[in-house]
Design a protein around this motif. Structure first.
Motif, PDB file in Angstrom:
ATOM      1  N   TRP A 202       0.812  -1.206   0.000  1.00 55.57           N
ATOM      2  CA  TRP A 202       0.000   0.000   0.000  1.00 55.57           C
ATOM      3  C   TRP A 202       0.851   1.263   0.000  1.00 55.57           C
ATOM      4  O   TRP A 202       0.551   2.237  -0.686  1.00 55.57           O
ATOM      5  CB  TRP A 202      -0.956  -0.013   1.188  1.00 55.57           C
ATOM      6  N   ALA A 203       1.933   1.257   0.770  1.00 53.24           N
ATOM      7  CA  ALA A 203       2.814   2.428   0.816  1.00 53.24           C
ATOM      8  C   ALA A 203       3.414   2.708  -0.565  1.00 53.24           C
ATOM      9  O   ALA A 203       3.498   3.866  -1.004  1.00 53.24           O
ATOM     10  CB  ALA A 203       3.919   2.222   1.838  1.00 53.24           C
ATOM     11  N   LEU A 204       3.822   1.648  -1.248  1.00 54.73           N
ATOM     12  CA  LEU A 204       4.373   1.807  -2.591  1.00 54.73           C
ATOM     13  C   LEU A 204       3.297   2.257  -3.573  1.00 54.73           C
ATOM     14  O   LEU A 204       3.540   3.106  -4.440  1.00 54.73           O
ATOM     15  CB  LEU A 204       5.001   0.493  -3.065  1.00 54.73           C
ATOM     16  N   ARG A 205       2.110   1.682  -3.446  1.00 60.71           N
ATOM     17  CA  ARG A 205       1.005   2.029  -4.338  1.00 60.71           C
ATOM     18  C   ARG A 205       0.641   3.509  -4.204  1.00 60.71           C
ATOM     19  O   ARG A 205       0.455   4.211  -5.198  1.00 60.71           O
ATOM     20  CB  ARG A 205      -0.197   1.138  -4.008  1.00 60.71           C
ATOM     21  N   VAL A 206       0.564   3.984  -2.963  1.00 63.74           N
ATOM     22  CA  VAL A 206       0.243   5.405  -2.744  1.00 63.74           C
ATOM     23  C   VAL A 206       1.385   6.280  -3.246  1.00 63.74           C
ATOM     24  O   VAL A 206       1.149   7.328  -3.875  1.00 63.74           O
ATOM     25  CB  VAL A 206      -0.026   5.671  -1.245  1.00 63.74           C
ATOM     26  N   SER A 207       2.641   5.897  -2.994  1.00 66.20           N
ATOM     27  CA  SER A 207       3.794   6.665  -3.457  1.00 66.20           C
ATOM     28  C   SER A 207       3.771   6.834  -4.968  1.00 66.20           C
ATOM     29  O   SER A 207       4.145   7.894  -5.494  1.00 66.20           O
ATOM     30  CB  SER A 207       5.099   5.973  -3.052  1.00 66.20           C
ATOM     31  N   HIS A 208       3.332   5.799  -5.659  1.00 70.44           N
ATOM     32  CA  HIS A 208       3.344   5.841  -7.122  1.00 70.44           C
ATOM     33  C   HIS A 208       2.123   6.545  -7.709  1.00 70.44           C
ATOM     34  O   HIS A 208       2.255   7.401  -8.575  1.00 70.44           O
ATOM     35  CB  HIS A 208       3.404   4.414  -7.672  1.00 70.44           C
ATOM     36  N   HIS A 209       0.936   6.179  -7.220  1.00 74.08           N
ATOM     37  CA  HIS A 209      -0.296   6.660  -7.840  1.00 74.08           C
ATOM     38  C   HIS A 209      -0.857   7.935  -7.210  1.00 74.08           C
ATOM     39  O   HIS A 209      -1.546   8.707  -7.889  1.00 74.08           O
ATOM     40  CB  HIS A 209      -1.365   5.565  -7.788  1.00 74.08           C
ATOM     41  N   PRO A 211       1.019  10.358  -4.754  1.00 80.27           N
ATOM     42  CA  PRO A 211       2.066  10.843  -3.842  1.00 80.27           C
ATOM     43  C   PRO A 211       1.616  11.988  -2.948  1.00 80.27           C
ATOM     44  O   PRO A 211       2.130  12.139  -1.835  1.00 80.27           O
ATOM     45  CB  PRO A 211       3.187  11.278  -4.798  1.00 80.27           C
ATOM     46  N   TRP A 212       0.642  12.772  -3.394  1.00 79.21           N
ATOM     47  CA  TRP A 212       0.121  13.883  -2.597  1.00 79.21           C
ATOM     48  C   TRP A 212      -0.593  13.399  -1.334  1.00 79.21           C
ATOM     49  O   TRP A 212      -0.779  14.152  -0.380  1.00 79.21           O
ATOM     50  CB  TRP A 212      -0.853  14.711  -3.443  1.00 79.21           C
ATOM     51  N   LEU A 213      -0.954  12.107  -1.310  1.00 77.29           N
ATOM     52  CA  LEU A 213      -1.688  11.546  -0.180  1.00 77.29           C
ATOM     53  C   LEU A 213      -0.769  10.826   0.807  1.00 77.29           C
ATOM     54  O   LEU A 213      -1.200  10.432   1.885  1.00 77.29           O
ATOM     55  CB  LEU A 213      -2.744  10.560  -0.717  1.00 77.29           C
ATOM     56  N   LEU A 214       0.513  10.680   0.456  1.00 86.62           N
ATOM     57  CA  LEU A 214       1.398   9.808   1.225  1.00 86.62           C
ATOM     58  C   LEU A 214       1.547  10.242   2.678  1.00 86.62           C
ATOM     59  O   LEU A 214       1.492   9.406   3.586  1.00 86.62           O
ATOM     60  CB  LEU A 214       2.779   9.745   0.560  1.00 86.62           C
ATOM     61  N   HIS A 215       1.758  11.529   2.933  1.00 87.10           N
ATOM     62  CA  HIS A 215       1.956  11.986   4.311  1.00 87.10           C
ATOM     63  C   HIS A 215       0.743  11.634   5.173  1.00 87.10           C
ATOM     64  O   HIS A 215       0.895  11.136   6.294  1.00 87.10           O
ATOM     65  CB  HIS A 215       2.198  13.496   4.335  1.00 87.10           C
ATOM     66  N   TRP A 216      -0.452  11.892   4.653  1.00 93.37           N
ATOM     67  CA  TRP A 216      -1.673  11.577   5.398  1.00 93.37           C
ATOM     68  C   TRP A 216      -1.784  10.071   5.627  1.00 93.37           C
ATOM     69  O   TRP A 216      -2.074   9.614   6.734  1.00 93.37           O
ATOM     70  CB  TRP A 216      -2.905  12.069   4.635  1.00 93.37           C
ATOM     71  N   TRP A 217      -1.517   9.299   4.579  1.00 96.32           N
ATOM     72  CA  TRP A 217      -1.652   7.844   4.674  1.00 96.32           C
ATOM     73  C   TRP A 217      -0.728   7.275   5.741  1.00 96.32           C
ATOM     74  O   TRP A 217      -1.128   6.449   6.553  1.00 96.32           O
ATOM     75  CB  TRP A 217      -1.336   7.209   3.313  1.00 96.32           C
ATOM     76  N   MET A 218       0.508   7.738   5.744  1.00 95.78           N
ATOM     77  CA  MET A 218       1.505   7.165   6.638  1.00 95.78           C
ATOM     78  C   MET A 218       1.256   7.487   8.108  1.00 95.78           C
ATOM     79  O   MET A 218       1.759   6.793   8.995  1.00 95.78           O
ATOM     80  CB  MET A 218       2.899   7.640   6.236  1.00 95.78           C
ATOM     81  N   LYS A 219       0.492   8.527   8.392  1.00 91.75           N
ATOM     82  CA  LYS A 219       0.248   8.871   9.793  1.00 91.75           C
ATOM     83  C   LYS A 219      -1.047   8.281  10.341  1.00 91.75           C
ATOM     84  O   LYS A 219      -1.394   8.526  11.494  1.00 91.75           O
ATOM     85  CB  LYS A 219       0.257  10.389   9.985  1.00 91.75           C
ATOM     86  N   GLN A 220      -1.749   7.477   9.520  1.00 93.84           N
ATOM     87  CA  GLN A 220      -2.977   6.838   9.982  1.00 93.84           C
ATOM     88  C   GLN A 220      -2.660   5.470  10.585  1.00 93.84           C
ATOM     89  O   GLN A 220      -2.235   4.556   9.880  1.00 93.84           O
ATOM     90  CB  GLN A 220      -3.974   6.677   8.828  1.00 93.84           C
ATOM     91  N   SER A 221      -2.868   5.319  11.874  1.00 95.62           N
ATOM     92  CA  SER A 221      -2.544   4.056  12.544  1.00 95.62           C
ATOM     93  C   SER A 221      -3.481   2.924  12.125  1.00 95.62           C
ATOM     94  O   SER A 221      -3.131   1.746  12.269  1.00 95.62           O
ATOM     95  CB  SER A 221      -2.622   4.244  14.065  1.00 95.62           C
ATOM     96  N   TRP A 222      -4.645   3.265  11.583  1.00 91.85           N
ATOM     97  CA  TRP A 222      -5.620   2.243  11.230  1.00 91.85           C
ATOM     98  C   TRP A 222      -5.446   1.750   9.787  1.00 91.85           C
ATOM     99  O   TRP A 222      -6.142   0.833   9.345  1.00 91.85           O
ATOM    100  CB  TRP A 222      -7.045   2.771  11.420  1.00 91.85           C
ATOM    101  N   LEU A 223      -4.501   2.363   9.044  1.00 96.50           N
ATOM    102  CA  LEU A 223      -4.253   1.949   7.671  1.00 96.50           C
ATOM    103  C   LEU A 223      -2.968   1.123   7.590  1.00 96.50           C
ATOM    104  O   LEU A 223      -2.046   1.304   8.389  1.00 96.50           O
ATOM    105  CB  LEU A 223      -4.121   3.172   6.763  1.00 96.50           C
ATOM    106  N   PRO A 224      -2.888   0.216   6.620  1.00 96.26           N
ATOM    107  CA  PRO A 224      -1.645  -0.551   6.446  1.00 96.26           C
ATOM    108  C   PRO A 224      -0.549   0.349   5.884  1.00 96.26           C
ATOM    109  O   PRO A 224      -0.720   0.956   4.828  1.00 96.26           O
ATOM    110  CB  PRO A 224      -2.044  -1.646   5.437  1.00 96.26           C
ATOM    111  N   THR A 225       0.564   0.457   6.589  1.00 96.44           N
ATOM    112  CA  THR A 225       1.650   1.331   6.152  1.00 96.44           C
ATOM    113  C   THR A 225       2.971   0.570   6.118  1.00 96.44           C
ATOM    114  O   THR A 225       3.045  -0.594   6.490  1.00 96.44           O
ATOM    115  CB  THR A 225       1.784   2.564   7.063  1.00 96.44           C
ATOM    116  N   SER A 226       4.014   1.251   5.716  1.00101.21           N
ATOM    117  CA  SER A 226       5.304   0.637   5.421  1.00101.21           C
ATOM    118  C   SER A 226       5.976  -0.027   6.615  1.00101.21           C
ATOM    119  O   SER A 226       6.242   0.605   7.635  1.00101.21           O
ATOM    120  CB  SER A 226       6.245   1.698   4.846  1.00101.21           C
ATOM    121  N   THR A 227       6.313  -1.311   6.471  1.00104.11           N
ATOM    122  CA  THR A 227       7.093  -1.994   7.500  1.00104.11           C
ATOM    123  C   THR A 227       8.553  -1.544   7.444  1.00104.11           C
ATOM    124  O   THR A 227       9.275  -1.660   8.426  1.00104.11           O
ATOM    125  CB  THR A 227       7.033  -3.522   7.330  1.00104.11           C
ATOM    126  N   VAL A 228       8.976  -1.045   6.282  1.00105.05           N
ATOM    127  CA  VAL A 228      10.353  -0.555   6.152  1.00105.05           C
ATOM    128  C   VAL A 228      10.537   0.676   7.033  1.00105.05           C
ATOM    129  O   VAL A 228      11.526   0.807   7.757  1.00105.05           O
ATOM    130  CB  VAL A 228      10.681  -0.232   4.684  1.00105.05           C
TER     131      VAL A 228
END
Length: 353
Positions: A202-209, A211-228
């Motif tokens: 999901w992190a890669l998908r958002v980064s690619h498709h 990117p303007w949403l990435l910061h919001w996505w990564m700070k949501q604890s209820w969403l699947p985010t990067s294990t890296v």
């Protein structure tokens, strides 16, 4: 109800709906905005402790020098660090080999990392430009060597594309790949992509498709985010797993993270993800053979970069000297003797061209 009253009621409803849409839109816009970076040396920002140069666009670039002096150096190397690292994370070569070969090595904080100013316009091309400006500012000569580790590999690909005449040789160490490079067969990338953790997909998908949403996505604890980013990626190689466990237990991972992201996680980690996994303006597998040697090292048990995709890249680019390390993971610098092997193989063979 009279027609005038009906129209008035409908008008009020439309105004309420418009106000609601505007309010929700404003809230969403504010939510996806990243906070401004805390520049090193600014009021309330981190202190400046590194040596820095000023680039043409006014940004400051921090760097660290090791090895022999430039005046004595036979080989001058620029090192590009990986994700979650800084200029302080370099290859672990012995002092004896550095002296014997006459190696001068300069590593730098890529834009937004450590003590280098962020670049809101960061791209593959800007990375190559930063490298060229660093070389010129330090008087490294008309040609120099370049090494990129992990996600820092995109700087090497960009330099081969945009400043090939400045390079005497290039080395890629477990370079991160982009699943959307056009030359990859769909079945190969789909298999490798689906083997990643769901959060990384999901992190890669958002980064690619998006990117303007990435910061919001990564700070949501209820969403699947990067294990890296969270340093929880399953690591199949035993040495990698032990190193990470040791680094986590003594606080090294957190210390490195704080240093790397001290000016803002958006300008370091997240912009790295956008540049690496976004839409590239060129496909590395379409690059023409450069007038210098290119080496690539990859562990066959790398849990962060699929070896199957790395093999395909090197099959397509037969001018790359591919070195696959058996029973080895992603942390190549931790492999005993690897730093010395790298320098001897890379530099001595590069001279032979």
């Amino acid at each position: 109800m009279k027609p005038a009253q009906r129209r008035s009621g409908i008008g009020k409803q439309l105004l309420v709906a418009a106000a609601l849409v505007f309010g929700v839109g404003s809230w969403l816009y504010a939510e996806i905005q990243s906070p401004p970076p805390k520049l090193c040396g600014s009021e309330g920002g981190p202190p400046v402790t590194a040596t820095r140069i000023r680039l043409r666009d006014g940004r400051q670039l921090a760097y660290e020098e090791t090895g022999v002096s430039k005046e004595r150096a036979k080989f001058k190397i620029i090192f590009c660090h990986g994700f979650s690292s800084t200029r302080l994370d370099v290859i672990r070569a012995s002092t004896e080999i550095m002296e014997e070969l006459g190696v001068y090595l300069v590593s730098y904080d890529r834009a937004g990392y450590g003590e280098s100013d962020p670049n809101p316009k960061r791209s593959r091309r800007s990375e190559a430009s930063d490298i060229e400006e660093l070389a010129d500012s330090l008087n490294l000569g008309s040609r120099f060597y370049l090494i990129g580790y992990s996600l820092g590999g995109h700087a090497v690909w960009a330099s081969i594309k945009y400043i090939p005449g400045r390079l005497a040789g290039a080395a890629l160490l477990a370079p991160v790949i982009n699943y959307w490079w056009p030359s990859f067969p769909a079945n190969l990338t789909e298999k490798a992509y689906n083997e990643q953790a769901v959060g990384d997909q999901w992190a890669l998908r958002v980064s690619h498709h998006a990117p303007w949403l990435l910061h919001w996505w990564m700070k949501q604890s209820w969403l699947p985010t990067s294990t890296v980013v969270k340093a929880t990626t399953p690591l199949p190689n035993r040495r990698d797993a032990e190193i990470r466990e040791w680094a986590a237990s003594n606080g090294m991972i957190e210390k490195r993270r704080k240093l790397a992201t001290q000016q803002g996680v958006e300008e370091s980690y997240y912009r790295d993800m956008k540049v690496m996994f976004g839409k590239w303006e060129f496909d590395p597998m379409d690059l023409h053979e450069p007038p210098f040697r290119v080496h690539l090292w990859q562990g066959d048990e790398d849990g962060l970069v699929p070896v199957t995709l790395q093999r395909y890249v090197c099959q397509r680019l037969d001018w790359i000297e591919y070195h696959e390390l058996s029973m080895t993971g992603h942390y190549l610098s931790a492999v005993p003797g690897f730093g010395d092997l790298l320098l001897k193989t890379f530099l001595v063979r590069s001279q032979a061209i």
